[in-house]
Write an enzyme that holds these catalytic residues in place. Structure first.
Site, PDB file in Angstrom:
ATOM      1  N   GLU A  84       0.994   7.329  -3.742  1.00 12.46           N
ATOM      2  CA  GLU A  84       1.564   7.700  -2.575  1.00 12.46           C
ATOM      3  C   GLU A  84       2.711   8.179  -2.276  1.00 12.46           C
ATOM      4  OE1 GLU A  84       0.882   5.927   0.282  1.00 12.46           O
ATOM      5  OE2 GLU A  84      -0.584   5.615  -0.796  1.00 12.46           O
ATOM      6  N   HIS A  94       3.667  10.815   0.579  1.00 18.68           N
ATOM      7  CA  HIS A  94       4.047  10.094   2.587  1.00 18.68           C
ATOM      8  C   HIS A  94       5.622  10.750   1.918  1.00 18.68           C
ATOM      9  CE1 HIS A  94       0.741   8.473   3.988  1.00 18.68           C
ATOM     10  NE2 HIS A  94       0.757   8.412   2.565  1.00 18.68           N
ATOM     11  N   HIS A 132       0.264  -0.712  -0.011  1.00 20.67           N
ATOM     12  CA  HIS A 132      -0.030  -0.242   0.225  1.00 20.67           C
ATOM     13  C   HIS A 132       0.784   0.973   0.040  1.00 20.67           C
ATOM     14  CE1 HIS A 132      -3.581   2.595   2.337  1.00 20.67           C
ATOM     15  NE2 HIS A 132      -3.053   2.857   0.523  1.00 20.67           N
TER      16      HIS A 132
END
Ligand SMILES: *[C@@H]1O[C@H](CO)[C@@H](O)[C@H](O)[C@H]1NC(C)=O
Ligand SMILES: *[C@@H]1O[C@H](CO)[C@@H](O)[C@H](O)[C@H]1NC(C)=O
Ligand SMILES: *[C@@H]1O[C@H](CO)[C@@H](O)[C@H](O)[C@H]1NC(C)=O
Ligand SMILES: *[C@@H]1O[C@H](CO)[C@@H](O)[C@H](O)[C@H]1NC(C)=O
Ligand SMILES: *[C@@H]1O[C@H](CO)[C@@H](O)[C@H](O)[C@H]1NC(C)=O
Ligand SMILES: *[C@@H]1O[C@H](CO)[C@@H](O)[C@H](O)[C@H]1NC(C)=O
Ligand SMILES: *[C@@H]1O[C@H](CO)[C@@H](O)[C@H](O)[C@H]1NC(C)=O
Length: 226
Positions: free
Chosen positions: A114, A118, A61
């Site tokens: 992502e 992040h 993920h």
């Protein structure tokens, strides 16, 4: 006067601290490496996934720089934006297996999201290429699907497990405590579904460490893996 001055000084200081913290890009303590069980991702989604039930493998993920003192993760930091060309062809074919977008099927878009959310927060440690290479290497280092299978924990519509039943074989295989994350279905109050397994890594994303957050699944509620 002194009575007036000190609250004012306090306010100025508080404001200044807030300012420093809100612009404190890339401050984190450790990484959470999150792998998902695609059938659960798709099952709780409300609409079908692009490739439903195809993937019976834990897949990535994301790799999330995280903070012990602040449960809200740093996100959307002021780093460089995602560039698809930095995912060179070999890396791309690796990530297509380890990090597919099971929901809508646009893998590049998933990686972009992502990284921007992040990856930008740990860019001082892992540049974009390293961020994806390291994540793939983490995925390769332990095969969760296999570890669970070896412990007879396989997808089943009927069987239920305790948190510790699932935790313990992973902990034995890796030597580190992972965190399990579950999802609930509002219609089914007595069970929860195993959704994600989190490995924690130190600041440099090299050494796996124990995860010490505990809020991933509901206490005392049986877990279904299907
Ligand atoms: C995250 O943790 C670091 C180190 O403990 C700290 O300096 C920083 O202020 C924290 N950042 C946030 C956004 O809470
Ligand atoms: C799981 O991943 C492996 C390795 O990439 C692949 O060979 C296999 O087909 C996958 N299995 C399923 C059921 O998706
Ligand atoms: C964010 O990055 C840009 C370009 O690298 C820079 O010009 C800007 O000052 C940065 N903003 C903050 C708040 O650090
Ligand atoms: C997939 O996402 C990427 C990155 O956001 C975008 O450039 C591309 O057009 C998308 N592809 C499709 C087929 O939608
Ligand atoms: C992980 O283990 C599962 C179950 O044994 C297997 O199907 C899969 O191919 C393995 N994945 C990799 C990348 O080896
Ligand atoms: C498989 O299970 C056995 C015992 O049930 C255990 O000793 C062994 O470490 C496990 N192997 C892996 C790779 O998890
Ligand atoms: C988790 O571990 C870190 C590092 O050892 C520590 O700073 C933190 O307080 C711990 N958090 C909890 C909830 O135990």
């Amino acid at each position: 006067m002194a009575m007036l001055k000190s609250p004012l000084a306090f306010l100025v200081l508080a404001f200044f601290l807030c300012f420093i913290m809100s612009t404190g890009d890339g401050t984190y303590d450790y990484f959470q490496f999150v792998q998902q069980w695609p059938p659960t991702t798709c099952g709780v989604r409300g609409k079908p996934c692009s490739k439903p039930r195809l993937l019976q493998n834990f897949t990535i993920h994301g790799l999330w720089p995280s903070n012990y003192s602040n449960p809200t993760m740093p996100s959307n930091c002021n780093g460089s934006k995602f560039e698809a060309r930095k995912v060179y062809p070999q890396l791309r074919s690796d990530l297509k297996i380890s990090w597919p977008d099971v929901e809508s099927g646009n893998d590049t878009k998933f990686w972009e999201g992502e990284w921007n959310k992040h990856g930008t927060c740990s860019e001082q440690i892992l540049n974009q290429m390293q961020y994806f290479e390291r994540s793939h290497a983490m995925w390769t280092s332990y095969n969760i699907t296999k570890i669970l299978k070896n412990a007879s924990i396989v997808p089943s519509a009927k069987q239920k497990w305790k948190y510790s039943d699932i935790l313990s074989p992973i902990k034995t295989a890796t030597g580190r405590t992972p965190l399990l994350r579950c999802r609930t279905d509002p219609a089914l109050r007595n069970v929860q579904f195993l959704h994600e397994v989190v490995f924690c890594y130190g600041y440099n994303a090299l050494k796996q460490i124990d995860c010490n957050r505990t809020a991933g699944c509901k206490n005392q509620v049986d877990i279904v893996f299907k």
